[in-house]
Scaffold this active site. Structure first.
Site, PDB file in Angstrom:
ATOM      1  N   HIS A  59      -9.124  -8.621  -8.769  1.00 50.04           N
ATOM      2  CA  HIS A  59      -8.199  -7.410  -9.132  1.00 50.04           C
ATOM      3  C   HIS A  59      -8.073  -6.610  -7.569  1.00 50.04           C
ATOM      4  CE1 HIS A  59      -7.330  -3.355 -10.707  1.00 50.04           C
ATOM      5  NE2 HIS A  59      -6.607  -3.950 -10.047  1.00 50.04           N
ATOM      6  N   PHE A  62      -0.627  -8.428  -4.717  1.00 51.19           N
ATOM      7  CA  PHE A  62      -0.044  -9.312  -3.513  1.00 51.19           C
ATOM      8  C   PHE A  62       1.360  -8.902  -4.063  1.00 51.19           C
ATOM      9  CE2 PHE A  62      -3.243 -13.013  -2.295  1.00 51.19           C
ATOM     10  CZ  PHE A  62      -3.299 -11.884  -2.189  1.00 51.19           C
ATOM     11  N   ARG A  63       2.171  -8.011  -4.619  1.00 51.32           N
ATOM     12  CA  ARG A  63       3.370  -7.164  -4.735  1.00 51.32           C
ATOM     13  C   ARG A  63       4.560  -8.873  -4.546  1.00 51.32           C
ATOM     14  NH1 ARG A  63       1.074  -3.052  -5.657  1.00 51.32           N
ATOM     15  NH2 ARG A  63       0.484  -1.114  -4.433  1.00 51.32           N
ATOM     16  N   HIS A 177      -7.183  -1.403 -17.871  1.00 50.03           N
ATOM     17  CA  HIS A 177      -7.066  -0.168 -17.136  1.00 50.03           C
ATOM     18  C   HIS A 177      -6.486   0.757 -18.387  1.00 50.03           C
ATOM     19  CE1 HIS A 177      -4.403   1.817 -13.914  1.00 50.03           C
ATOM     20  NE2 HIS A 177      -4.357   2.839 -14.955  1.00 50.03           N
ATOM     21  N   HIS A 212     -11.302  -1.051 -12.357  1.00 53.08           N
ATOM     22  CA  HIS A 212     -12.104  -0.687 -11.480  1.00 53.08           C
ATOM     23  C   HIS A 212     -12.875   1.091 -12.471  1.00 53.08           C
ATOM     24  CE1 HIS A 212      -8.140   1.101 -13.065  1.00 53.08           C
ATOM     25  NE2 HIS A 212      -7.178   0.682 -12.059  1.00 53.08           N
ATOM     26  N   ASP A 277      -9.108  -4.171  -5.885  1.00 51.80           N
ATOM     27  CA  ASP A 277      -7.837  -3.317  -6.011  1.00 51.80           C
ATOM     28  C   ASP A 277      -6.967  -2.813  -4.737  1.00 51.80           C
ATOM     29  OD1 ASP A 277      -6.061  -1.886  -7.242  1.00 51.80           O
ATOM     30  OD2 ASP A 277      -7.479  -0.275  -7.919  1.00 51.80           O
ATOM     31  N   GLY A 292      -3.458   4.097  -4.253  1.00 47.67           N
ATOM     32  CA  GLY A 292      -4.480   3.018  -3.753  1.00 47.67           C
ATOM     33  C   GLY A 292      -3.981   2.674  -2.030  1.00 47.67           C
TER      34      GLY A 292
HETATM   35  O1  DOR Z   1      -4.872   3.079  -6.727  1.00 45.49           O
HETATM   36  C1  DOR Z   1      -3.785   2.198  -7.581  1.00 45.49           C
HETATM   37  N1  DOR Z   1      -2.996   1.116  -6.879  1.00 45.49           N
HETATM   38  N2  DOR Z   1      -4.104   1.855  -8.873  1.00 45.49           N
HETATM   39  C2  DOR Z   1      -3.967   1.333 -10.169  1.00 45.49           C
HETATM   40  O2  DOR Z   1      -4.153   0.646 -10.700  1.00 45.49           O
HETATM   41  C3  DOR Z   1      -2.766   0.248  -9.512  1.00 45.49           C
HETATM   42  C4  DOR Z   1      -2.473   0.221  -7.635  1.00 45.49           C
HETATM   43  C5  DOR Z   1      -1.255  -0.186  -7.315  1.00 45.49           C
HETATM   44  O3  DOR Z   1      -0.360  -1.258  -7.931  1.00 45.49           O
HETATM   45  O4  DOR Z   1      -0.967  -0.018  -6.130  1.00 45.49           O
END
Ligand code: DOR
Length: 406
Positions: A59, A62-63, A177, A212, A277, A292
């Site tokens: 999990h 990488f955007r 999720h 998570h 995550d 995140g």
């Molecule tokens: O903290 C998180 N960030 N939880 C998520 O489910 C998504 C992730 C994100 O994409 O930034």
């Protein structure tokens, strides 16, 4: 794929421990034992360090495509290598979302051409992660191992049912999720959707993996489902196991009582895997409240410091959680030190270091760990016999200095 002889290491995996050498030939573990020789094969002197199977992350974010100011596949892979990972499953909440085959193909192609680790895309469940119309699951299936709207729960039960049915027919995992909007208590919000999705998995025969987990109640639900033959697994993150406080992450960090219960569940073998995550963000987005933690580089040191050094779990159990179990869930021949497995290993030192912004190869420096001292510094990461990270330098980013001598 390369060959490599690693000398003089403590070899630890989920099933045991020994001391000696490890030989990788053509990308695969070939032999383990004392005094191995392999003429013509490069040698990496382990000098008594500990060697584990490389980590597998189920999990990460990488955007890429769309938000390369936070991370892209290349920088994400460098961060993964620094963290001791050689295989990473990346989430679908990119821009555009990974809701059609072209996006998954883009991720795979870019990873194959540029990344230093293996990258496994997850496809979206719904178009644009909007929770309404199903994504092109059939078109995506050849390119993804699982489907997830991670970042959001799929609220509508009829949409979720259709997704479970489709994933079951396609032989893919629903990576759930669990978050029910409108339920203020984050634990109940998680448990309600986890319960529903485990039931849908039972109803449809689909494999389900719960993302998570932050509520001990969810672990009970997963156990309940497993006991009835549901193909269910779950993961917990390093931050939900080791950290408390206000740092913004989704689901929120646990209070002390919940964290201790999660830790007990982990110790008792009731949680399948640890996943990072890894969620890199820019400072501006973080200030605006983006949830995140940039966590793929600190995952092992954080767990080693808080769990192994504190005597909560043995290193072999951590290896099961970070390598063997996730490899099995992902379906890759990694995660164990055994002849015939992929030659993917990590070597670390039981030494302290301080987390600073400069430490990160990830573009995301968003972490509550800045300034903290952690133990368990990754020294080398090997992917299929190829040294991709060594002594602070990663292949591709820092020239060729990562190569072993010999
Ligand atoms: O903290 C998180 N960030 N939880 C998520 O489910 C998504 C992730 C994100 O994409 O930034």
């Amino acid at each position: 794929m390369s060959s490599l002889l690693i000398k003089d290491v403590r070899l630890v995996d989920a099933l045991g421990e020994s001391y000696g050498d490890l030989l990788v030939r053509d990308g695969v573990i070939w032999a383990m034992g004392k005094g191995l020789v392999a003429p013509g094969v490069p040698v990496l002197a382990g000098e008594g360090r500990t060697l584990l199977p490389a980590f597998v992350d189920l999990h990460a974010h990488f955007r890429d495509p769309g938000q390369s100011e936070k991370e892209d596949i290349l920088t994400g892979s460098w961060a993964a290598a620094k963290g001791g990972y050689t295989a990473v499953s990346v989430m679908a909440n990119t821009r555009p979302a990974c809701d059609r085959p072209e996006v998954a193909q883009y991720v795979r192609k870019k990873a194959e051409e540029h990344a230093v680790v293996e990258v496994y895309p997850v496809g979206a469940i719904t178009q644009g992660l909007a929770g309404e119309e199903l994504a092109d699951m059939e078109g995506l299936a050849p390119h993804v191992w699982a489907f997830s709207d991670d970042g959001r729960g799929v609220e509508r039960p009829e949409v979720a049912l259709a997704a479970f049915r489709a994933a079951a027919a396609l032989g893919r995992v629903i990576f759930s999720h669990c978050e029910s909007r409108g339920i203020a208590d984050p634990r109940l919000s998680e448990e309600l959707m986890a319960g529903r999705d485990l039931w849908l998995a039972r109803w449809t025969g689909c494999r389900v993996h719960i993302a998570h987990v932050a509520s001990p109640g969810t672990v009970e639900l997963v156990e309940w489902a497993k006991a009835r033959g549901v193909a269910a697994t779950c993961e917990v993150t390093p931050h939900h196991l080791c950290l408390e406080g206000e740092y913004r992450v989704n689901p929120p960090l646990c209070d002390e009582a919940a964290r201790k219960r999660l830790l007990s569940a982990l110790r008792e073998g009731r949680i399948d895997a640890v996943a990072t995550d890894h969620a890199p963000h820019t400072p501006e987005d973080k200030r605006r409240g983006a949830p995140g933690i940039s966590g793929i580089e600190t995952a092992f040191p954080l767990l080693f410091t808080h769990l192994v050094r504190e005597g909560e779990i043995a290193l072999s159990q951590l290896s099961r959680l970070m390598s063997l179990s996730p490899a099995r869930i992902l379906g890759v021949p990694k995660g164990r030190l055994a002849v015939g497995m992929d030659g993917d290993v990590v070597l670390f030192e039981d030494a302290p270091f301080t987390v600073t912004e400069d430490f990160f190869f990830s573009r995301g420096k968003n972490t509550p760990l800045l300034g903290q001292t952690l133990w368990g510094k990754v020294w080398a990461t090997v992917h299929r016999g190829d040294v991709i990270f060594l002594a602070g330098r990663v292949k591709g980013r820092d020239g060729d200095d990562h190569r072993p001598v010999g």
